[in-house]
Structures are given as structure tokens and as C-alpha cells.
Motif scaffolding. Structure first.
Motif, PDB file in Angstrom:
ATOM      1  N   GLY A  40       0.790  -1.231   0.000  1.00  0.00           N
ATOM      2  CA  GLY A  40       0.000   0.000   0.000  1.00  0.00           C
ATOM      3  C   GLY A  40       0.817   1.272   0.000  1.00  0.00           C
ATOM      4  N   ASN A  91       1.319   3.881   3.999  1.00  0.00           N
ATOM      5  CA  ASN A  91       0.475   2.902   4.681  1.00  0.00           C
ATOM      6  C   ASN A  91       1.250   2.090   5.711  1.00  0.00           C
ATOM      7  OD1 ASN A  91      -2.088   1.624   5.040  1.00  0.00           O
ATOM      8  ND2 ASN A  91      -1.339  -0.154   3.899  1.00  0.00           N
ATOM      9  N   LYS A  97      -1.084   0.675   8.558  1.00  0.00           N
ATOM     10  CA  LYS A  97      -2.193   1.507   9.026  1.00  0.00           C
ATOM     11  C   LYS A  97      -3.525   0.894   8.606  1.00  0.00           C
ATOM     12  CE  LYS A  97       0.522   5.759   8.771  1.00  0.00           C
ATOM     13  NZ  LYS A  97       0.705   7.051   8.104  1.00  0.00           N
ATOM     14  N   ASP A  98      -3.558   0.371   7.383  1.00  0.00           N
ATOM     15  CA  ASP A  98      -4.796  -0.222   6.863  1.00  0.00           C
ATOM     16  C   ASP A  98      -4.430  -1.449   6.025  1.00  0.00           C
ATOM     17  OD1 ASP A  98      -7.204  -0.905   5.790  1.00  0.00           O
ATOM     18  OD2 ASP A  98      -7.636   1.050   4.892  1.00  0.00           O
ATOM     19  N   LYS A 117      -5.493  -2.009   2.297  1.00  0.00           N
ATOM     20  CA  LYS A 117      -4.834  -1.325   1.185  1.00  0.00           C
ATOM     21  C   LYS A 117      -3.715  -2.167   0.578  1.00  0.00           C
ATOM     22  CE  LYS A 117      -5.768   3.419   2.690  1.00  0.00           C
ATOM     23  NZ  LYS A 117      -5.182   4.726   3.073  1.00  0.00           N
TER      24      LYS A 117
END
Length: 646
Positions: free
Chosen positions: A15, A19, A35-36, A39
Motif C-alpha cells: 500500500g 500505509n 495503518k490499513d 490497502k
């Protein structure tokens, strides 16, 4: 291998830099804190030839690389700012998105993973010295032995210092303050209080003194609290003085607090967990060993094995030995044997090569290539490894084998299990041998679904006569118009042995300039693959042509392709049959070079390419030279098994 290219692809796959909170690596894996996670493009990463597998475990996004993970990690540092970004380390330290058991595993793995390499090296050296001492090759009181033993034992004696660094990095604390706090636990003036006759107090408060060399839990708790307190202070102290006032406050508070609270608590907790596991082995070493030998690789897959690492280290620190870890060694050699069984059994050349290299890595304790690349995908070999590990673990547990130093189980680290008099070492050898042989034999006997060679079973040229034979007095010459625009490439230069060797027929290849496939002549669609990556058309005169877009594009499962045909459709020359996204296919890591093959080549005298360099849709591409034979029946190529197509 181009590590920088691989590093860029991995960073893009997770990502992008923005990210990523943090990144550490262990012996075989890049361990991202993202973070996510949504993604990240897991499918894209798994298709990368430099990546063995991708796993999400313990709150981490783990990219399994294998033995070259240090080089890839270093390359990521060159092509990005992920490794050097202290801000991201602080964000990672908060671990706000991780809760419960997953957060605990994430913390433990992040703290211990950076130390595994040096820990294994020190453990091997320590084991070798024990062997030399037991056999009388080196006198334990000699200066040579003392110097080498000091080199091996320094990591374990000063382990709180090393853990202070990794814990501070994980939680975004000041590394130098963390080192100072850990150093206070080991400084001679304080350690001397442990044996003092008079009571030790701090402003009248009793202090329970203990030895903190080689301990694990006390310093981890202390640095976690220190990191939180540091952030609290930095938010409230003016910038002009916080650089020295905050460290002052941390030292004044944390060193006494660690000696009075965190230290004793951590030691008691660590000893308590160890006592429970030791009690299980004392109750039935055979059953406990079998369970650990069978389950260790399952623990590794889910990342929960990190929960036992502090216990192993704590046992060695407190008791000088550990009787739990040896049984896990059986699991490592069991998966090694299963991988070898696959290599001996399979007829697939690629799998045989992969299993062979994975077996070699697993012998030295790196089991990820064997597990993720060989045994787990084939299922039954992995089960055979569990059975073999259970038997070997039971033997090792019953023998009472002990580990006298830390290190990943493997061929080179066997010396760490050789203690005074070699007690239990023969049981270890018997256990790992049994686990290896049982797993190998079971894998060979139970078998597995052997992947069919990609020898392009997609195109099996059977010479079955067509349902409605078309009779020709003479096979007339016929022309194949180019189904796509692009640069002409000789078939021999196609990066696929089956196409390059003309195993499916003669023809030519085109590196496409645009993503459109049109009909090469008027005729009938005989095959339209469900994965949309290839099609076959037969002309009204009986000329059969296969158009295969890219190499290994079947793995895209139809993504980036749009088909406008079905089998049995009548088409006219130049009619649009298929569209594909060149850029997205290439981004996914696949070649877009497209072979155009006359699959019934033997019905013609020769197949002659007509364009030397570039070609556009509808231009003559191939000439099929007719025969002068008598009337014959046209035979059609049967194209099947798209599962194993390229």
C-alpha cells in the motif's frame, strides 16, 4: 536477484510508504505494521517470484521471503524511508488498531525478531564450547575457553540492554534512556545489593533485590511504561528544556520503580509460566513432547510461537537450561522430511526443484519455504509432518533433552542441546531422525495431488477427428491476419519452453501495443477460455489458430480481460474478440507477449511469418503453405485443462 526492484514491488504491494507504520524482519519474514491492511494487495505480492507467501498474523502483515530477507530489508531501506522513519515507529508503538492477544503477539515478535540472528550465532558458539569442554578438547579454565565463552554468553548476560533497544523502538521511546535504565539493573554497585546483609530500601520503602542479567520480562515492562511516561512528559514540558528534563524524570522514576515493582513482578510472572510448562513435562514428558512436536509449526503459522520464546529464554536464564524447546525441534525436522518426500515423489519439475531447495533451508531451521511453498499447499505432506513431529517430540520429551542456549532449531544449532555428560542428546538425535524419516515416508505413501506440469496441458493436441469432418481434395494455402498490433517477436524468443520449442505448433509472437484481439480470418470460435486469456478460431478452410495473451496470465482469473465471444460463435475477419488492460497486467508482474500459433501445423507444408518487425491489426501475419496430398479429413486441436495453462 534484483533486491531493490523486489523491494519497490513489496513496498507498492503493502500500500505504499504512507500505509506503513513500521517494519522489522526475522529470519525469513518482513513484518509490517500497516495503518490499513485492506490497502495491501496480497494477491499481487503472492504472485511475485521473490515472495514465498503472505500472512496476516498477530496484528502484523507478514511477507515471507526466505533466506534473503536481510538483503530485501536493506533494499527497502534504500528505496524508501520506512526503516528510518522514527515517526512511523512511534505510530507503530501505539498499536491502537491492535487489541487483545493479537497485540501481545505483535509486541513480542517485534521485540525479539531483530535478535534472532545474533542469538542463534551465540547459541551455536555456546553449544560448541560445551561439547569441547565435555570431550576434553578445551579446558574450561583456559583463557581461550573463557574468551570464547564470554563472546557467546555476553548476549545472554546483557540481554536486558538489547531488549531495551528493541522495546524502545517498538513503543517509540528514547533508546538511550532505555539503555541507561537497563544498565542500572546490571551495574555492579546495584547488583552487589542483591547479596547485602542489610535490608535494601529506597527512601524507607523496601526493595526486593534480584539478579536481572539474562532476564526478559522486567525490562520489557519497564521500557513500555517508560515510553508512555516519556510521551506524557514531552507533551507538558516546554520544548526549550524537555530534551534534558524528560530524561531526568524518567531515570529518577523508572529505575527505582523497576527495582521495586516491575523487576520482581516480571521475574515472578516469568518463573510462574515456566513452572506451569515444566510441570506439564514432569507430569508426562511423552505427551507434552508429542503435543509440542505436533503443534509447533501450527504455532508458527499463526504467529503464536512468539509467546513461548520469552519462556525458553527465561528458563535458560533462571535454571541454566530449558526442557521445553527441544521438542519443538522435532517439528522442524518433520517438515523437512515431508518436503524431501515431496521432492522424491513429485513428477513436476518446478515443484521438485522448489521442494529440494526448501528441504535444504529447513535443515538449517528456516522452514517457511518448506511449509508455505511445499507441504501446506499440498495438505497431506503437512499432516505427515505433524504426525512425524508428534512421534519425534514424544521421544525427545521422554528422553529429557535440555537446551543450554538459545537458537532456532536446526542442523547447525544441535550443539545447544548438548549439556554436561551429553544427557538427553542421544534422545534428541533419535527424535529428530524419527520425525524426519516418518514424515518423509508418510508423505511418499500418502501421496498428494501432484500439480500437472505447465507443459501446456492447456493445449493438448489430440488428433481426434472433428464431429463433422471437412474433406478437401488438397489442403489449400491460407493466410492468418494479425489479431493484434505490436512488435513481432520470434517464437523461439518467447519466455516459455512449450511455445518456444513449437510444441503446440509453428507461429509467431507479438508484444502488443494496444489491448485488442480481433479475428484473424472468417471462421468459428472453437475455444473461449473462461479465464479469458486465450482463444482458438478455425477458418472456413480448416486453418486452426490459437491466440494466447501473455505468460501465466491464467492466474489473473479473468481480471483485466473482457471477452466478446463464446464457443461456437461465427466471426468475420477483423471482428473484435477480446480486450485486455496491458498496463494492469504488466503491473501485476506478467509478460504480455502474445503467441499466435497454428495448432494444426502438420496439415500444412510450412508456416511462414510475413512481418519482420512490427504489425497492425488486419495485416498478413502468417502464411500456411498448402499441401499437395489427396483428400483428407481435417482434424481439430482439442484445448483442455485451462487450470494449468500459462
Amino acid at each position: 536477484m534484483d533486491f531493490e526492484k523486489l523491494a519497490k514491488e513489496i513496498v507498492a504491494g503493502v500500500g505504499g510508504e504512507k500505509n506503513v507504520n513500521s517494519l522489522v524482519h526475522c529470519a525469513t519474514r518482513l513484518r509490517f505494521s500497516l495503518k490499513d491492511n485492506t490497502k495491501a494487495d496480497t494477491a499481487l505480492l503472492e504472485k511475485n517470484p521473490g515472495v514465498i507467501a503472505v500472512k496476516e498474523s498477530g496484528g502484523q502483515y507478514q511477507v515471507v521471503i526466505g533466506n534473503t530477507v536481510p538483503e530485501v530489508y536493506e533494499a527497502i531501506g534504500k528505496v524508501s524511508t520506512i526503516i528510518d522513519s522514527s515517526d512511523r515507529e512511534r505510530e507503530a508503538g501505539e498499536s491502537k488498531s491492535k487489541k487483545g492477544f493479537g497485540a501481545v503477539i505483535d509486541v513480542i515478535s517485534s521485540i525479539f525478531a531483530p535478535l534472532l540472528g545474533v542469538m542463534a550465532g551465540a547459541g551455536i558458539l555456546k553449544g560448541l564450547l560445551l561439547i569441547c569442554s565435555n570431550f576434553g578438547w578445551l579446558e574450561a579454565k583456559s583463557s581461550t575457553y573463557i574468551i570464547l565463552f564470554g563472546a557467546a554468553d555476553s548476549l545472554f548476560y546483557f540481554l536486558p540492554l538489547l531488549l531495551a533497544v528493541t522495546t524502545a523502538r517498538k513503543f517509540g521511546g528514547n533508546i538511550f534512556v532505555a539503555l541507561t535504565i537497563a544498565g542500572a539493573l546490571l551495574i555492579p554497585s546495584i547488583t552487589a545489593l542483591n547479596g547485602a546483609e542489610s535490608a535494601v530500601t529506597f527512601f524507607g520503602i523496601p526493595v526486593v533485590m534480584m539478579s536481572y542479567s539474562s532476564t526478559v520480562i522486567p525490562i520489557i515492562i519497564a521500557i513500555i511504561v517508560m515510553s508512555k511516561l516519556e510521551k506524557f512528559c514531552n507533551r507538558r514540558i516546554h520544548e526549550s528544556v524537555k530534551n534534558f528534563i524528560t530524561p531526568l524524570i524518567l531515570l529518577v522514576i523508572m529505575v527505582p520503580l523497576t527495582l521495586m515493582v516491575f523487576g520482581p513482578f516480571g521475574v515472578y510472572v516469568g518463573n510462574g509460566i515456566a513452572d506451569i510448562l515444566i510441570a506439564a513435562f514432569l507430569f508426562s514428558p511423552l505427551i507434552a513432547g508429542a503435543l509440542l512436536g505436533a503443534g509447533w509449526q501450527l504455532f508458527v503459522i499463526f504467529g503464536v510461537h512468539w509467546g513461548l520464546v520469552p519462556v525458553f529464554i527465561n528458563n535458560i536464564a533462571v535454571y541454566g537450561r530449558d526442557g521445553i524447546k527441544p521438542a519443538a525441534t522435532a517439528s522442524v525436522f518433520a517438515q523437512t522430511g515431508a518436503s524431501l518426500g515431496v521432492m522424491l515423489k513429485t513428477k513436476n519439475k518446478k515443484l521438485k526443484t522448489l521442494a529440494g531447495s526448501a528441504t535444504l533451508s529447513a535443515l538449517f531451521g528456516i522452514t517457511e519455504p518448506a511449509v508455505y511453498g511445499v507441504t501446506l499447499p499440498l495438505k497431506r505432506p503437512f499432516i505427515a509432518g505433524i504426525i512425524g513431529g508428534a512421534v519425534g517430540g514424544a521421544i525427545i520429551g521422554q528422553a529429557g533433552t535440555q537446551a543450554f542456549a538459545s537458537g532456532a532449531p536446526g542442523l547447525l544449532t544441535l550443539p545447544i542441546f548438548y549439556g554436561p555428560g551429553g544427557q538427553g542428546f542421544s534422545g534428541l538425535i533419535m527424535g529428530i531422525t524419527a520425525s524426519f524419516l516418518i514424515s518423509m515416508v508418510l508423505t511418499y505413501i500418502l501421496g498428494f495431488e501432484d500439480p500437472v506440469e505447465e507443459e501446456k496441458q492447456e493445449v493438448v493436441a489430440t488428433t481426434a477427428a472433428s464431429p463433422a469432418p471437412i474433406h478437401h481434395p488438397v489442403r489449400a494455402s491460407d493466410t492468418v491476419l494479425s489479431p493484434l498490433s505490436g512488435t513481432v517477436v520470434a517464437l523461439s524468443d518467447v519466455p516459455d519452453p512449450a511455445f518456444a520449442a513449437e510444441a503446440m505448433g509453428k507461429g509467431i509472437a507479438v508484444e502488443p501495443a494496444e489491448g485488442r484481439i480481433v479475428a484473424p480470418f472468417a471462421g468459428t470460435v472453437t475455444v473461449a477460455f473462461k479465464k479469458k486469456h486465450a482463444l482458438a478460431v478455425v477458418s472456413d478452410q480448416g486453418l486452426e489458430v490459437l491466440v494466447h495473451v501473455g505468460m501465466d496470465t491464467v492466474k489473473l482469473d479473468g481480471e483485466h480481460f473482457t471477452s466478446y465471444i463464446q464457443e461456437g460463435d461465427r466471426v468475420s475477419a477483423g471482428q473484435l474478440l477480446l480486450e485486455f488492460d496491458i498496463a494492469r497486467i504488466r503491473e501485476a508482474g506478467y509478460s504480455t507477449i502474445t503467441p499466435v500459433i497454428v495448432t494444426n501445423t502438420f496439415d500444412y507444408s510450412d508456416i511462414i511469418p510475413l512481418q519482420p518487425t512490427v504489425v497492425t491489426h488486419g495485416e498478413p501475419l502468417l502464411e500456411a503453405i498448402g499441401t499437395e496430398s489427396n483428400t483428407e479429413s481435417t482434424t481439430h486441436t482439442v484445448i483442455s485443462n485451462p487450470k494449468y495453462s500459462t
